[in-house]
Design a protein around this motif. Structure first.
Motif, PDB file in Angstrom:
ATOM      1  N   PHE A  23      58.019  40.063  28.818  1.00  0.00           N
ATOM      2  CA  PHE A  23      56.646  40.265  28.366  1.00  0.00           C
ATOM      3  C   PHE A  23      55.683  40.135  29.535  1.00  0.00           C
ATOM      4  O   PHE A  23      56.034  39.605  30.598  1.00  0.00           O
ATOM      5  N   GLN A  24      54.482  40.653  29.302  1.00  0.00           N
ATOM      6  CA  GLN A  24      53.388  40.521  30.270  1.00  0.00           C
ATOM      7  C   GLN A  24      52.216  39.893  29.524  1.00  0.00           C
ATOM      8  O   GLN A  24      52.245  39.769  28.298  1.00  0.00           O
ATOM      9  N   GLY A  25      51.189  39.542  30.290  1.00  0.00           N
ATOM     10  CA  GLY A  25      49.990  39.056  29.626  1.00  0.00           C
ATOM     11  C   GLY A  25      48.928  38.648  30.619  1.00  0.00           C
ATOM     12  O   GLY A  25      49.032  38.931  31.812  1.00  0.00           O
ATOM     13  N   LYS A  26      47.935  37.945  30.046  1.00  0.00           N
ATOM     14  CA  LYS A  26      46.846  37.459  30.885  1.00  0.00           C
ATOM     15  C   LYS A  26      46.635  35.980  30.597  1.00  0.00           C
ATOM     16  O   LYS A  26      46.798  35.553  29.455  1.00  0.00           O
ATOM     17  N   TYR A  27      46.289  35.249  31.628  1.00  0.00           N
ATOM     18  CA  TYR A  27      46.044  33.806  31.484  1.00  0.00           C
ATOM     19  C   TYR A  27      44.602  33.549  31.913  1.00  0.00           C
ATOM     20  O   TYR A  27      44.217  33.824  33.040  1.00  0.00           O
ATOM     21  N   LEU A  28      43.806  33.037  30.967  1.00  0.00           N
ATOM     22  CA  LEU A  28      42.406  32.738  31.265  1.00  0.00           C
ATOM     23  C   LEU A  28      42.301  31.230  31.430  1.00  0.00           C
ATOM     24  O   LEU A  28      42.259  30.489  30.444  1.00  0.00           O
ATOM     25  N   THR A  29      42.315  30.795  32.680  1.00  0.00           N
ATOM     26  CA  THR A  29      42.362  29.360  32.910  1.00  0.00           C
ATOM     27  C   THR A  29      41.007  28.698  32.740  1.00  0.00           C
ATOM     28  O   THR A  29      39.975  29.301  33.032  1.00  0.00           O
ATOM     29  N   GLN A  30      41.052  27.459  32.225  1.00  0.00           N
ATOM     30  CA  GLN A  30      39.848  26.609  32.230  1.00  0.00           C
ATOM     31  C   GLN A  30      39.935  25.602  33.371  1.00  0.00           C
ATOM     32  O   GLN A  30      39.067  24.775  33.537  1.00  0.00           O
ATOM     33  N   VAL A  31      41.058  25.681  34.106  1.00  0.00           N
ATOM     34  CA  VAL A  31      41.277  24.723  35.195  1.00  0.00           C
ATOM     35  C   VAL A  31      40.822  25.375  36.492  1.00  0.00           C
ATOM     36  O   VAL A  31      41.168  26.528  36.754  1.00  0.00           O
ATOM     37  N   THR A  32      40.014  24.687  37.264  1.00  0.00           N
ATOM     38  CA  THR A  32      39.707  25.264  38.583  1.00  0.00           C
ATOM     39  C   THR A  32      39.999  24.178  39.613  1.00  0.00           C
ATOM     40  O   THR A  32      39.476  23.062  39.509  1.00  0.00           O
ATOM     41  N   LEU A  33      40.837  24.538  40.553  1.00  0.00           N
ATOM     42  CA  LEU A  33      41.185  23.541  41.572  1.00  0.00           C
ATOM     43  C   LEU A  33      39.993  23.293  42.478  1.00  0.00           C
ATOM     44  O   LEU A  33      39.729  22.178  42.893  1.00  0.00           O
ATOM     45  N   ALA A  34      39.284  24.381  42.764  1.00  0.00           N
ATOM     46  CA  ALA A  34      38.159  24.194  43.708  1.00  0.00           C
ATOM     47  C   ALA A  34      36.915  24.808  43.089  1.00  0.00           C
ATOM     48  O   ALA A  34      36.405  25.818  43.566  1.00  0.00           O
ATOM     49  N   GLY A  35      36.491  24.293  41.957  1.00  0.00           N
ATOM     50  CA  GLY A  35      35.264  24.827  41.343  1.00  0.00           C
ATOM     51  C   GLY A  35      35.466  26.259  40.896  1.00  0.00           C
ATOM     52  O   GLY A  35      36.568  26.747  40.813  1.00  0.00           O
ATOM     53  N   GLY A  36      34.356  26.934  40.615  1.00  0.00           N
ATOM     54  CA  GLY A  36      34.474  28.346  40.219  1.00  0.00           C
ATOM     55  C   GLY A  36      34.608  28.471  38.704  1.00  0.00           C
ATOM     56  O   GLY A  36      34.774  27.484  38.007  1.00  0.00           O
ATOM     57  N   CYS A  37      34.580  29.712  38.253  1.00  0.00           N
ATOM     58  CA  CYS A  37      34.545  29.906  36.790  1.00  0.00           C
ATOM     59  C   CYS A  37      35.923  30.280  36.270  1.00  0.00           C
ATOM     60  O   CYS A  37      36.844  30.521  37.021  1.00  0.00           O
ATOM     61  N   ALA A  38      36.044  30.315  34.947  1.00  0.00           N
ATOM     62  CA  ALA A  38      37.320  30.697  34.330  1.00  0.00           C
ATOM     63  C   ALA A  38      37.603  32.157  34.671  1.00  0.00           C
ATOM     64  O   ALA A  38      36.725  32.990  34.578  1.00  0.00           O
ATOM     65  N   ARG A  39      38.822  32.442  35.126  1.00  0.00           N
ATOM     66  CA  ARG A  39      39.182  33.824  35.515  1.00  0.00           C
ATOM     67  C   ARG A  39      40.516  34.184  34.872  1.00  0.00           C
ATOM     68  O   ARG A  39      41.327  33.312  34.610  1.00  0.00           O
ATOM     69  N   ALA A  40      40.679  35.498  34.667  1.00  0.00           N
ATOM     70  CA  ALA A  40      41.939  35.969  34.083  1.00  0.00           C
ATOM     71  C   ALA A  40      42.933  36.237  35.207  1.00  0.00           C
ATOM     72  O   ALA A  40      42.584  36.822  36.230  1.00  0.00           O
TER      73      ALA A  40
END
Ligand SMILES: O=C1C=CC(=NNc2ccccc2C(=O)O)C=C1
Length: 129
Positions: A29-46
């Motif tokens: 399977f494939q997919g997308k992961y929208l993280t709420q974790v940021t190691l060095a700041g920044g916004c949630a990214r897919a």
């Protein structure tokens, strides 16, 4: 069984979201992961994810692995390995352990480059369902 098919929308304890596309006949399977974790700041990214689940013919709950390549904003990658279970209430939960590999500047720092942890995902309810 129809339960524990990985396709769909999942959420973990950090409120990150994972969308898994159709699971192919061979379990990939494939997919997308929208993280709420940021190691060095920044916004949630897919970030893109790819994985594969087992399809036990004799029934039982499938095991799976998937890898997230934390796109663009960090030179890191995480490998998840886990299994789908139904909890006592019949709710599907993906229990995983993960290895998070960050890039480090030199071989001397390699010792601190990989973290391990546990993470549980449950289905995110969609408005219609
Ligand atoms: O730039 C980065 C680098 C690492 C990240 N790790 N996320 C994780 C690692 C382990 C388990 C869950 C998550 C998550 O994001 O939910 C996220 C963004």
């Amino acid at each position: 069984s129809l339960q524990c098919q990985l396709r769909g929308l999942w959420r973990n304890e950090q409120d990150s979201l994972m969308e898994i596309s159709a699971v192919r006949d061979n379990g990939e399977f494939q997919g997308k992961y929208l993280t709420q974790v940021t190691l060095a700041g920044g916004c949630a990214r897919a970030s893109p994810l790819t994985g594969a689940q087992q399809q036990p013919s004799e029934g039982g709950w499938p095991t799976f692995t998937f890898t997230v390549r934390w796109d663009k904003f960090s030179n890191a990658t995480t490998a998840f390995a886990g299994q789908c279970f139904l909890d006592t209430g019949g709710k599907e939960t993906l229990t995983t352990m993960w290895l998070l590999r960050e890039a480090v500047g030199s071989l001397e720092e390699d010792w601190k480059a990989t973290r391990v942890g546990r993470n549980v995902f449950t289905r995110k309810r969609t408005p219609k369902g």
